[in-house]
Enzyme design. Structure first.
Site, PDB file in Angstrom:
ATOM      1  N   HIS A  37     -33.027 -15.751   8.105  1.00 57.33           N
ATOM      2  CA  HIS A  37     -33.312 -14.306   8.072  1.00 57.33           C
ATOM      3  C   HIS A  37     -32.718 -13.610   9.299  1.00 57.33           C
ATOM      4  O   HIS A  37     -32.186 -12.504   9.214  1.00 57.33           O
ATOM      5  CB  HIS A  37     -34.825 -14.045   8.085  1.00 57.33           C
ATOM      6  CG  HIS A  37     -35.564 -14.624   6.922  1.00 57.33           C
ATOM      7  ND1 HIS A  37     -36.420 -15.686   7.044  1.00 57.33           N
ATOM      8  CD2 HIS A  37     -35.574 -14.280   5.618  1.00 57.33           C
ATOM      9  CE1 HIS A  37     -36.950 -15.970   5.871  1.00 57.33           C
ATOM     10  NE2 HIS A  37     -36.450 -15.134   4.981  1.00 57.33           N
ATOM     11  N   GLN A 148     -26.721 -16.187   1.127  1.00 57.23           N
ATOM     12  CA  GLN A 148     -26.031 -16.922   0.056  1.00 57.23           C
ATOM     13  C   GLN A 148     -26.922 -18.009  -0.553  1.00 57.23           C
ATOM     14  O   GLN A 148     -26.688 -18.472  -1.667  1.00 57.23           O
ATOM     15  CB  GLN A 148     -24.761 -17.561   0.630  1.00 57.23           C
ATOM     16  CG  GLN A 148     -23.912 -18.257  -0.429  1.00 57.23           C
ATOM     17  CD  GLN A 148     -22.889 -19.193   0.167  1.00 57.23           C
ATOM     18  OE1 GLN A 148     -22.259 -18.846   1.161  1.00 57.23           O
ATOM     19  NE2 GLN A 148     -22.714 -20.355  -0.431  1.00 57.23           N
ATOM     20  N   LYS A 149     -27.942 -18.426   0.186  1.00 55.33           N
ATOM     21  CA  LYS A 149     -28.756 -19.534  -0.326  1.00 55.33           C
ATOM     22  C   LYS A 149     -29.348 -19.203  -1.700  1.00 55.33           C
ATOM     23  O   LYS A 149     -29.410 -20.043  -2.575  1.00 55.33           O
ATOM     24  CB  LYS A 149     -29.865 -19.898   0.652  1.00 55.33           C
ATOM     25  CG  LYS A 149     -30.475 -21.204   0.258  1.00 55.33           C
ATOM     26  CD  LYS A 149     -31.634 -21.526   1.138  1.00 55.33           C
ATOM     27  CE  LYS A 149     -32.778 -22.026   0.307  1.00 55.33           C
ATOM     28  NZ  LYS A 149     -33.538 -21.060  -0.404  1.00 55.33           N
ATOM     29  N   ASP A 150     -29.749 -17.949  -1.882  1.00 56.18           N
ATOM     30  CA  ASP A 150     -30.275 -17.530  -3.191  1.00 56.18           C
ATOM     31  C   ASP A 150     -29.123 -16.918  -3.976  1.00 56.18           C
ATOM     32  O   ASP A 150     -29.064 -15.699  -4.191  1.00 56.18           O
ATOM     33  CB  ASP A 150     -31.416 -16.532  -2.990  1.00 56.18           C
ATOM     34  CG  ASP A 150     -32.600 -17.181  -2.307  1.00 56.18           C
ATOM     35  OD1 ASP A 150     -33.191 -18.101  -2.892  1.00 56.18           O
ATOM     36  OD2 ASP A 150     -32.917 -16.798  -1.165  1.00 56.18           O
ATOM     37  N   GLN A 153     -29.689 -14.785  -7.104  1.00 61.93           N
ATOM     38  CA  GLN A 153     -30.267 -13.495  -6.686  1.00 61.93           C
ATOM     39  C   GLN A 153     -29.173 -12.557  -6.197  1.00 61.93           C
ATOM     40  O   GLN A 153     -29.119 -11.379  -6.564  1.00 61.93           O
ATOM     41  CB  GLN A 153     -31.301 -13.744  -5.588  1.00 61.93           C
ATOM     42  CG  GLN A 153     -31.790 -12.502  -4.884  1.00 61.93           C
ATOM     43  CD  GLN A 153     -32.961 -12.782  -3.961  1.00 61.93           C
ATOM     44  OE1 GLN A 153     -34.082 -12.986  -4.416  1.00 61.93           O
ATOM     45  NE2 GLN A 153     -32.731 -12.783  -2.658  1.00 61.93           N
ATOM     46  N   ARG A 187     -39.856 -22.089   2.337  1.00 57.06           N
ATOM     47  CA  ARG A 187     -40.661 -23.098   1.624  1.00 57.06           C
ATOM     48  C   ARG A 187     -40.520 -24.488   2.238  1.00 57.06           C
ATOM     49  O   ARG A 187     -41.251 -25.400   1.840  1.00 57.06           O
ATOM     50  CB  ARG A 187     -40.282 -23.125   0.145  1.00 57.06           C
ATOM     51  CG  ARG A 187     -40.743 -21.864  -0.590  1.00 57.06           C
ATOM     52  CD  ARG A 187     -40.629 -21.979  -2.096  1.00 57.06           C
ATOM     53  NE  ARG A 187     -41.341 -20.913  -2.777  1.00 57.06           N
ATOM     54  CZ  ARG A 187     -40.774 -19.794  -3.227  1.00 57.06           C
ATOM     55  NH1 ARG A 187     -39.480 -19.593  -3.060  1.00 57.06           N
ATOM     56  NH2 ARG A 187     -41.503 -18.881  -3.832  1.00 57.06           N
TER      57      ARG A 187
HETATM   58  O1  PAF Z   1     -35.014 -13.368  -1.116  1.00 55.11           O
HETATM   59  C1  PAF Z   1     -36.152 -12.893  -0.916  1.00 55.11           C
HETATM   60  O2  PAF Z   1     -36.813 -13.158   0.093  1.00 55.11           O
HETATM   61  C2  PAF Z   1     -36.784 -11.987  -1.973  1.00 55.11           C
HETATM   62  O3  PAF Z   1     -36.437 -12.377  -3.252  1.00 55.11           O
HETATM   63  C3  PAF Z   1     -36.451 -10.506  -1.744  1.00 55.11           C
HETATM   64  C4  PAF Z   1     -34.982 -10.226  -1.896  1.00 55.11           C
HETATM   65  C5  PAF Z   1     -36.932 -10.083  -0.359  1.00 55.11           C
HETATM   66  C6  PAF Z   1     -37.198  -9.648  -2.787  1.00 55.11           C
HETATM   67  O4  PAF Z   1     -38.566  -9.833  -2.710  1.00 55.11           O
END
Ligand code: PAF
Length: 284
Positions: A37, A148-150, A153, A187
């Site tokens: 993050h 990029q990990k997700d 998404q 996690r």
């Molecule tokens: O990747 C995340 O932490 C969540 O999916 C996000 C983008 C903050 C939406 O809740």
């Protein structure tokens, strides 16, 4: 750092910034901040004058029986980390604040969301895209930074921005890893020592496939089998999927190209982990 909890307060703060023609970056998070993050914050800092981090565990993206209740929440520690890394505005609303007008209007995530993570977690991406669209409307950032990990998404947020005409630049920041290769994830705190060791199979599986790719292998099925063999050979790991897909729609490809993605999901103990690598880029 300003810490705001209401939409009205955030709009007032950002209205003043926008009035001074300052560029705004959004780093959306669910908290439990780790170096992944904070690397998004570094990237945001390079792209904008004002870095806004949202910290909100979004109930809409968790299915019944998932870890919404036990998802790690450490507001004070997160707040200190965000401030130390240079976040200008921390937006940490309650569920009541975010969904005070109701929660029945949702973004339909579409076909790209029906595969992989979407198949394993029906409704998950509808919840993600709904809250991301709300955050985009609330913050109105010039740029939004995602990890990029997700990867699925990220792909869906790219479609969201394009298809709903959000005037927002999407910045995708490479996955941050531990020294031994484990992709950082909030996690990971669920992993005991044995799980933590077994979890390395995900990055090792990807690395094995990348090594074959770098040696010239282009047949997606072969790359997939290489990764699957590593996962299958690790006790304590139950593979959900290994997919070699294109970067636009996450559709399986027969032949891997630069820009193709190898994505993996596996259950380690009771924790479901994901990881991926973009082929043609350095490192797994
Ligand atoms: O990747 C995340 O932490 C969540 O999916 C996000 C983008 C903050 C939406 O809740």
């Amino acid at each position: 750092m300003q810490h705001v909890t209401t939409i009205a307060e955030l709009r007032a703060v950002l209205g003043r910034e926008r009035h001074q023609a300052r560029r705004i970056a959004l780093v959306p998070t669910m908290g439990a901040l780790h170096e992944g993050h904070l690397t998004l914050v570094d990237d945001a800092r390079l792209r904008a004058d004002v870095v806004v981090m949202s910290l909100f565990v979004n109930p809409l993206q968790f299915r019944p029986g998932e870890d919404f209740e036990k998802y790690p929440r450490h507001l004070e520690a997160d707040r200190a980390r965000a401030e130390a890394r240079g976040v200008d505005v921390l937006f940490a609303p309650t569920v009541e604040e975010m969904y005070r007008a109701g929660g029945e209007i949702r973004i339909v995530a579409g076909e790209t969301a029906s595969r992989w993570e979407g198949a394993a977690r029906p409704g998950h991406f509808e919840g993600v895209l709904t809250v991301v669209a709300k955050l985009f409307n609330i913050v109105q950032p010039d740029v939004a930074c995602f990890g990029q990990k997700d990867i699925q998404q990220v792909t869906l947020v790219r479609h969201l921005i394009a298809q709903l005409d959000f005037p927002i630049e999407l910045a995708v920041v490479p996955t941050v890893r531990e020294a031994d290769g484990l992709a950082l994830s909030s996690r990971n705190v669920y992993l005991n020592a044995a799980d933590r060791h077994a979890a390395l199979a995900l990055s090792r599986a990807l690395q094995a496939a990348v090594t074959r790719w770098e040696a010239g292998e282009r047949t997606a099925a072969t790359l997939r089998d290489v990764a699957l063999a590593v996962l299958a050979g690790t006790s304590g790991v139950v593979t959900d999927y290994v997919a070699v897909v294109d970067g636009m729609r996450m559709l399986p490809v027969d032949r891997a190209e630069p820009g193709s993605i190898i994505a993996v999901a596996a259950r380690v103990g009771s924790t479901r982990l994901i990881d991926n690598v973009l082929l043609g880029r350095r490192g797994a």
